[in-house]
Design a protein around this motif. Sequence first.
Motif, short mmCIF file in Angstrom:
data_model
loop_
_atom_site.label_atom_id
_atom_site.label_comp_id
_atom_site.label_asym_id
_atom_site.label_seq_id
_atom_site.Cartn_x
_atom_site.Cartn_y
_atom_site.Cartn_z
N GLN A 52 5.00 -8.06 101.90
CA GLN A 52 5.66 -7.94 100.60
C GLN A 52 6.16 -6.53 100.30
OE1 GLN A 52 2.52 -9.91 100.57
NE2 GLN A 52 4.00 -11.55 100.98
N ASN A 53 6.25 -5.65 101.33
CA ASN A 53 6.82 -4.33 101.08
C ASN A 53 8.21 -4.46 100.46
OD1 ASN A 53 5.05 -3.50 103.85
ND2 ASN A 53 5.02 -2.05 102.17
N THR A 54 8.53 -3.55 99.52
CA THR A 54 9.79 -3.64 98.78
C THR A 54 11.00 -3.63 99.69
OG1 THR A 54 8.79 -2.52 96.89
CG2 THR A 54 11.19 -2.56 96.97
N ILE A 55 11.01 -2.71 100.66
CA ILE A 55 12.14 -2.62 101.58
C ILE A 55 11.64 -3.11 102.94
CG2 ILE A 55 13.86 -1.13 102.63
CD1 ILE A 55 13.46 0.80 100.33
N GLY A 56 12.09 -4.28 103.35
CA GLY A 56 11.61 -4.86 104.60
C GLY A 56 12.76 -5.17 105.54
N ILE A 57 12.40 -5.50 106.77
CA ILE A 57 13.39 -5.85 107.78
C ILE A 57 13.57 -7.36 107.77
CG2 ILE A 57 13.86 -5.83 110.25
CD1 ILE A 57 12.18 -3.33 110.46
N GLU B 32 20.90 -7.42 113.99
CA GLU B 32 22.13 -6.92 113.37
C GLU B 32 21.79 -5.90 112.27
OE1 GLU B 32 26.30 -8.57 111.46
OE2 GLU B 32 24.57 -9.91 111.55
N TRP B 33 20.75 -6.20 111.50
CA TRP B 33 20.33 -5.27 110.44
C TRP B 33 19.98 -3.91 111.02
CZ3 TRP B 33 15.89 -2.55 109.33
CH2 TRP B 33 15.76 -2.06 108.02
N VAL B 34 19.23 -3.91 112.12
CA VAL B 34 18.82 -2.66 112.74
C VAL B 34 20.03 -1.90 113.24
CG1 VAL B 34 17.61 -1.67 114.73
CG2 VAL B 34 16.52 -3.45 113.36
N ARG B 35 20.96 -2.58 113.87
CA ARG B 35 22.14 -1.92 114.43
C ARG B 35 23.02 -1.32 113.35
NH1 ARG B 35 19.59 -2.31 118.20
NH2 ARG B 35 20.02 -0.09 118.08
N LEU B 36 23.16 -2.03 112.22
CA LEU B 36 24.07 -1.61 111.17
C LEU B 36 23.45 -0.59 110.21
CD1 LEU B 36 25.67 -5.04 110.25
CD2 LEU B 36 26.89 -3.10 111.22
N LYS B 37 22.15 -0.64 110.06
CA LYS B 37 21.50 0.10 108.97
C LYS B 37 21.80 1.60 108.99
CE LYS B 37 17.02 1.26 106.95
NZ LYS B 37 17.64 1.43 105.62
N PHE B 38 21.69 2.24 110.14
CA PHE B 38 21.86 3.69 110.19
C PHE B 38 23.27 4.10 109.76
CE2 PHE B 38 18.30 3.20 113.22
CZ PHE B 38 17.40 4.04 112.60
N ALA B 39 24.28 3.33 110.23
CA ALA B 39 25.66 3.66 109.85
C ALA B 39 25.89 3.38 108.37
CB ALA B 39 26.64 2.86 110.70
N GLU B 40 25.36 2.29 107.86
CA GLU B 40 25.51 1.99 106.44
C GLU B 40 24.81 3.03 105.59
OE1 GLU B 40 25.92 -2.90 106.74
OE2 GLU B 40 23.97 -1.98 106.34
N ASP B 41 23.65 3.48 106.04
CA ASP B 41 22.93 4.52 105.31
C ASP B 41 23.72 5.82 105.29
OD1 ASP B 41 20.86 2.84 104.71
OD2 ASP B 41 19.45 3.68 106.16
#
Length: 313
Positions: free
Chosen positions: A219-224, A232-241
Amino acid sequence: MISVAMAVYNGEKYLEVQLDSIVRQTKQADEIVIVDDCSTDQSMEIIKKFQGKHPNIRVYRNKSTLGYKKNFREVIRLCQGDLIFLSDQDDFWMPEKVHIMSDIMETHPDIQVLASSFEFMDADGKSYSVKLRKGMSNNNLYLKPVQANSLVSVTFDEFCSHNYFQGCSMALSKTAANAYLANWTDRIPHDWLIALLASHENGFYFLNKPLFCYRTHSQNTIGIPKGKKAEEWVRLKFAEDMRDAMTTVRDIWPEEFKKSDVYQKRILFADAHIQALHNRSFWDLIWQNLNPVYHELKSGRARLMDLYFVLFK
């Protein structure tokens, strides 16, 4: 005056443990400010029980659910202290956390925000460790090596690419809190915004000493995300951040952004990289490997995994 700022939402499972660790600090906070974001569980009952024994606890409840970014803004706004410790609802503070960090900030008035390191613990409260990677520290969250117990400055340029420290690791001066409130945006997480603002004034420091246990659970607020979307989330996250951070820099310091080729190259690369991943464009990624921003954003292994992702996922 020392404040603790805690944002709460449906935290009944771990809230009592965290509150107990805060009220048992060797150096007591003058106030513990809690804002409940319309919890539907027993969170308020747990808080009120502690409040009955500890009159320095002030409790507020939102009229409607705000979400964690706005809820942290609200609780920071309500704090009266010259020094504000941010707290999650599900961690555990080591007894000398407030004492050690407040003493450092008193001794070093140039520090606007101080972040400590941490230990991991699981949902059952059992500590565990991760293997430290070469050239990293803070349980591999900080992409630089820092000796144990050392105090180091973290630069603004570093935070333009990545966020390295959780809000729950931070203590803020009143100056940093006011800057955060004046420049608030929900584009990036509250801790990253705080770090950007403080480091811009050369005021962000990291103490490589674990002073709390960071609880990991479902239940962590920000999860994968789970399943096929996780990769896809992992690949995109750094660029989106990076894109969101540079957009924030552009909004807060527009003239500085206009004058910096580095900032503009980062945001252009981030947009192009996101597009290449969405389009599964192998040759675009090969070409992007010639761009130093890509090397700044991701390790060699991560860049290879990008190529694997567009070919086989």
